[in-house]
Design an enzyme around this catalytic site. Structure first.
Site, PDB file in Angstrom:
ATOM      1  N   ARG A 230       0.847  -1.182   0.000  1.00  0.00           N
ATOM      2  CA  ARG A 230       0.000   0.000   0.000  1.00  0.00           C
ATOM      3  C   ARG A 230       0.886   1.236   0.000  1.00  0.00           C
ATOM      4  NH1 ARG A 230      -3.681  -2.658  -1.500  1.00  0.00           N
ATOM      5  NH2 ARG A 230      -5.713  -2.983  -0.536  1.00  0.00           N
TER       6      ARG A 230
ATOM      7  N   GLU B 222      -4.113   7.452  -5.476  1.00  0.00           N
ATOM      8  CA  GLU B 222      -4.253   6.669  -6.717  1.00  0.00           C
ATOM      9  C   GLU B 222      -5.437   7.178  -7.535  1.00  0.00           C
ATOM     10  OE1 GLU B 222      -4.330   2.501  -5.691  1.00  0.00           O
ATOM     11  OE2 GLU B 222      -2.325   2.586  -4.875  1.00  0.00           O
TER      12      GLU B 222
ATOM     13  N   HIS C  74      -1.464  -0.270  -9.609  1.00  0.00           N
ATOM     14  CA  HIS C  74      -2.159  -1.093  -8.598  1.00  0.00           C
ATOM     15  C   HIS C  74      -2.787  -2.317  -9.281  1.00  0.00           C
ATOM     16  CE1 HIS C  74      -4.327  -1.033  -4.458  1.00  0.00           C
ATOM     17  NE2 HIS C  74      -4.155  -2.269  -4.883  1.00  0.00           N
TER      18      HIS C  74
HETATM   19  N1  LIG Z   1      -0.933  -4.517  -5.093  1.00  0.00           N
HETATM   20  C1  LIG Z   1      -2.062  -5.184  -4.967  1.00  0.00           C
HETATM   21  O1  LIG Z   1      -2.855  -5.266  -5.884  1.00  0.00           O
HETATM   22  C2  LIG Z   1      -2.356  -5.888  -3.682  1.00  0.00           C
HETATM   23  C3  LIG Z   1      -1.879  -5.425  -2.481  1.00  0.00           C
HETATM   24  N2  LIG Z   1      -2.133  -6.106  -1.328  1.00  0.00           N
HETATM   25  C4  LIG Z   1      -1.592  -5.599  -0.060  1.00  0.00           C
HETATM   26  O2  LIG Z   1      -0.721  -6.581   0.488  1.00  0.00           O
HETATM   27  C5  LIG Z   1      -0.952  -6.680   1.882  1.00  0.00           C
HETATM   28  C6  LIG Z   1      -0.544  -8.067   2.379  1.00  0.00           C
HETATM   29  O3  LIG Z   1      -1.424  -9.043   1.859  1.00  0.00           O
HETATM   30  P1  LIG Z   1      -1.367 -10.571   2.379  1.00  0.00           P
HETATM   31  O4  LIG Z   1       0.016 -11.071   2.367  1.00  0.00           O
HETATM   32  O5  LIG Z   1      -2.391 -11.308   1.630  1.00  0.00           O
HETATM   33  O6  LIG Z   1      -1.824 -10.379   3.900  1.00  0.00           O
HETATM   34  P2  LIG Z   1      -1.466 -11.295   5.123  1.00  0.00           P
HETATM   35  O7  LIG Z   1      -2.389 -10.873   6.220  1.00  0.00           O
HETATM   36  O8  LIG Z   1      -1.419 -12.727   4.739  1.00  0.00           O
HETATM   37  O9  LIG Z   1       0.035 -10.856   5.496  1.00  0.00           O
HETATM   38  C7  LIG Z   1       0.356  -9.645   6.107  1.00  0.00           C
HETATM   39  C8  LIG Z   1       1.541  -9.881   7.026  1.00  0.00           C
HETATM   40  O10 LIG Z   1       1.951  -8.637   7.569  1.00  0.00           O
HETATM   41  C9  LIG Z   1       2.279  -8.844   8.930  1.00  0.00           C
HETATM   42  N3  LIG Z   1       2.231  -7.610   9.698  1.00  0.00           N
HETATM   43  C10 LIG Z   1       1.203  -7.083  10.396  1.00  0.00           C
HETATM   44  N4  LIG Z   1       1.598  -5.959  11.009  1.00  0.00           N
HETATM   45  C11 LIG Z   1       2.901  -5.770  10.679  1.00  0.00           C
HETATM   46  C12 LIG Z   1       3.863  -4.785  11.005  1.00  0.00           C
HETATM   47  N5  LIG Z   1       3.571  -3.757  11.816  1.00  0.00           N
HETATM   48  N6  LIG Z   1       5.093  -4.909  10.481  1.00  0.00           N
HETATM   49  C13 LIG Z   1       5.406  -5.955   9.684  1.00  0.00           C
HETATM   50  N7  LIG Z   1       4.548  -6.923   9.358  1.00  0.00           N
HETATM   51  C14 LIG Z   1       3.305  -6.825   9.841  1.00  0.00           C
HETATM   52  C15 LIG Z   1       1.275  -9.874   9.414  1.00  0.00           C
HETATM   53  O11 LIG Z   1       1.726 -10.522  10.608  1.00  0.00           O
HETATM   54  C16 LIG Z   1       1.211 -10.800   8.219  1.00  0.00           C
HETATM   55  O12 LIG Z   1       2.145 -11.854   8.306  1.00  0.00           O
HETATM   56  C17 LIG Z   1      -2.446  -6.363   2.039  1.00  0.00           C
HETATM   57  O13 LIG Z   1      -2.747  -5.881   3.331  1.00  0.00           O
HETATM   58  C18 LIG Z   1      -2.699  -5.340   0.958  1.00  0.00           C
HETATM   59  O14 LIG Z   1      -2.584  -4.046   1.470  1.00  0.00           O
HETATM   60  C19 LIG Z   1      -2.844  -7.262  -1.334  1.00  0.00           C
HETATM   61  C20 LIG Z   1      -3.335  -7.772  -2.508  1.00  0.00           C
HETATM   62  C21 LIG Z   1      -3.209  -7.077  -3.768  1.00  0.00           C
HETATM   63  O1  LIG Z   2      -8.165  -3.327  -3.555  1.00  0.00           O
HETATM   64  C1  LIG Z   2      -7.781  -3.340  -4.707  1.00  0.00           C
HETATM   65  O2  LIG Z   2      -7.822  -2.346  -5.403  1.00  0.00           O
HETATM   66  C2  LIG Z   2      -7.247  -4.563  -5.384  1.00  0.00           C
HETATM   67  C3  LIG Z   2      -6.848  -5.667  -4.512  1.00  0.00           C
HETATM   68  C4  LIG Z   2      -5.974  -5.284  -3.396  1.00  0.00           C
HETATM   69  O3  LIG Z   2      -5.212  -4.352  -3.415  1.00  0.00           O
HETATM   70  C5  LIG Z   2      -6.044  -6.136  -2.209  1.00  0.00           C
HETATM   71  O4  LIG Z   2      -6.426  -7.315  -2.317  1.00  0.00           O
HETATM   72  O5  LIG Z   2      -5.701  -5.651  -1.136  1.00  0.00           O
END
Ligand SMILES: NC(=O)C1=CN([C@@H]2O[C@H](COP(=O)(O)OP(=O)(O)OC[C@H]3O[C@@H](n4cnc5c(N)ncnc54)[C@H](O)[C@@H]3O)[C@@H](O)[C@H]2O)C=CC1
Ligand SMILES: O=C(O)CCC(=O)C(=O)O
Length: 318
Positions: free
Chosen positions: A236, A265, A283
């Site tokens: 993010r 964005e 994104h």
């Molecule tokens: N670019 C894109 O299109 C996308 C972006 N994302 C972003 O990626 C992030 C991560 O997604 P996932 O891996 O699926 O989530 P997840 O919940 O599986 O992993 C997040 C990790 O971050 C850790 N965490 C929590 N607080 C923290 C801190 N203060 N410092 C370091 N680590 C910390 C958690 O313990 C967890 O292991 C989402 O929250 C979202 O914002 C997700 C999907 C798509």
């Molecule tokens: O929220 C979005 O725009 C796409 C998906 C994503 O970033 C997420 O899964 O966190």
């Protein structure tokens, strides 16, 4: 009367499979007609009388949730980063908020590795130089043997580690909850946040946007990085102080960056656009056919669960 479900996700992120699940329940679907996120004003109109909502990247404010109450029962995010939804307001109005864990992690990890290779080998720069009639061979660096620092080793961080391990990278990580499986499977070494910043050749961000992570990449941390290192953000925009990143890239404090996400964005008049040592995507981490179907189906199933009186499976409202 038919139950109404609002499909907030934009046209290109809707899967026919998810729509079929909702149609089979006989719901009346109110669909975002645009290929963009709905605005707050549009949501305020469209949410009235709706019982369930699939949310894409639109910002679901407290006012929108209040306008949906008391009919609204569930907001199912087609994705995982739920910083786009006001969860406190949802809790206040008894609205479930659900996410789709793991559904898009492979896609985001693929893009993170793609961006890493793009900056290591300057692929976009060579592409645009050839289009200008030039024939300049950039000399890059190999990923093999380099240290990858992963911030946030969850579903996406784990998939990034799996891929980077295959490339022969040494993986270090920071997470508030270290997981033994990543140590066993990919030789991950967990370190403090500052140690990861000072030891990594590449840093890849995969932590959620929250108070504790907002602005975690600031000038102090950027100065800890090697001059030859790169940072990749597919998490993010809020995690990075963009003015500090601009300064660090411009002054050679770090070598380069690749950004899929931005504080605003789409980015408006960002000075980052002037720089040659940054690669951008829009994104698009979760924009693959596979992730759209996977996350769409999971979100639709959550709507059906809640509207038929069962517990949501992946609720984030505590
Ligand atoms: N670019 C894109 O299109 C996308 C972006 N994302 C972003 O990626 C992030 C991560 O997604 P996932 O891996 O699926 O989530 P997840 O919940 O599986 O992993 C997040 C990790 O971050 C850790 N965490 C929590 N607080 C923290 C801190 N203060 N410092 C370091 N680590 C910390 C958690 O313990 C967890 O292991 C989402 O929250 C979202 O914002 C997700 C999907 C798509
Ligand atoms: O929220 C979005 O725009 C796409 C998906 C994503 O970033 C997420 O899964 O966190």
């Amino acid at each position: 009367m038919k139950k109404k479900v609002l499909i907030g996700s934009r046209e290109r992120s809707r899967s026919p499979e998810a729509m079929e699940i909702l149609n089979a329940q006989g719901y009346e679907l109110i669909v975002n007609p645009h290929d963009r996120a709905l605005t707050e004003n549009e949501l305020l109109e469209m949410i009235k009388g709706v019982e369930g909502m699939i949310a894409g990247s639109e910002i679901v404010t407290a006012a929108v949730i209040a306008a949906g109450a008391p009919t609204l029962k569930v907001i199912a995010k087609q994705g995982v980063g739920y910083n786009t939804i006001n969860v406190d307001a949802a809790k206040e109005h008894g609205v479930a908020v659900t996410i789709t864990p793991g559904a898009n992690s492979k896609s985001v990890a693929d893009l993170a590795l793609g961006l890493m290779m793009a900056i290591a080998r300057q692929i976009p720069q060579m592409d645009s130089s050839i289009r200008k009639g030039e024939w300049y061979r950039h000399t890059g660096v190999e990923l093999r043997g380099k240290v990858l620092g992963i911030i946030g080793m969850g579903n996406i961080g784990g998939e990034v580690a799996k891929r980077a391990y295959g490339f022969g990278m040494k993986i270090i990580a920071y997470d508030v909850y270290p997981r033994q499986e990543f140590i066993d499977n990919y030789g991950v070494t967990y370190l403090s946040l500052d140690e990861v910043f000072s030891e990594a050749d590449f840093i890849s961000l995969h932590a959620p946007a929250m108070l504790e992570t907002a602005g975690m990449v600031n000038m102090d941390r950027l100065r800890k990085m090697k001059k030859t290192s790169y940072i990749i953000n597919t998490a993010r925009g809020e995690l990075i102080v963009e003015d500090d990143l601009y300064k660090a890239l411009k002054e050679g404090i770090i070598a380069g960056a690749a950004l899929d996400v931005f504080a605003q964005e789409p980015p408006q008049n960002s000075p980052l656009m002037e720089l040659k040592n940054v690669v951008f995507t829009s994104h698009a981490g979760a924009y693959t056919n596979e992730a759209i179907v996977g996350a769409g189906v999971m979100a639709a199933e959550e709507i059906v669960r809640v509207l038929s009186g069962s517990e949501a499976k992946y609720s984030v409202v505590k």
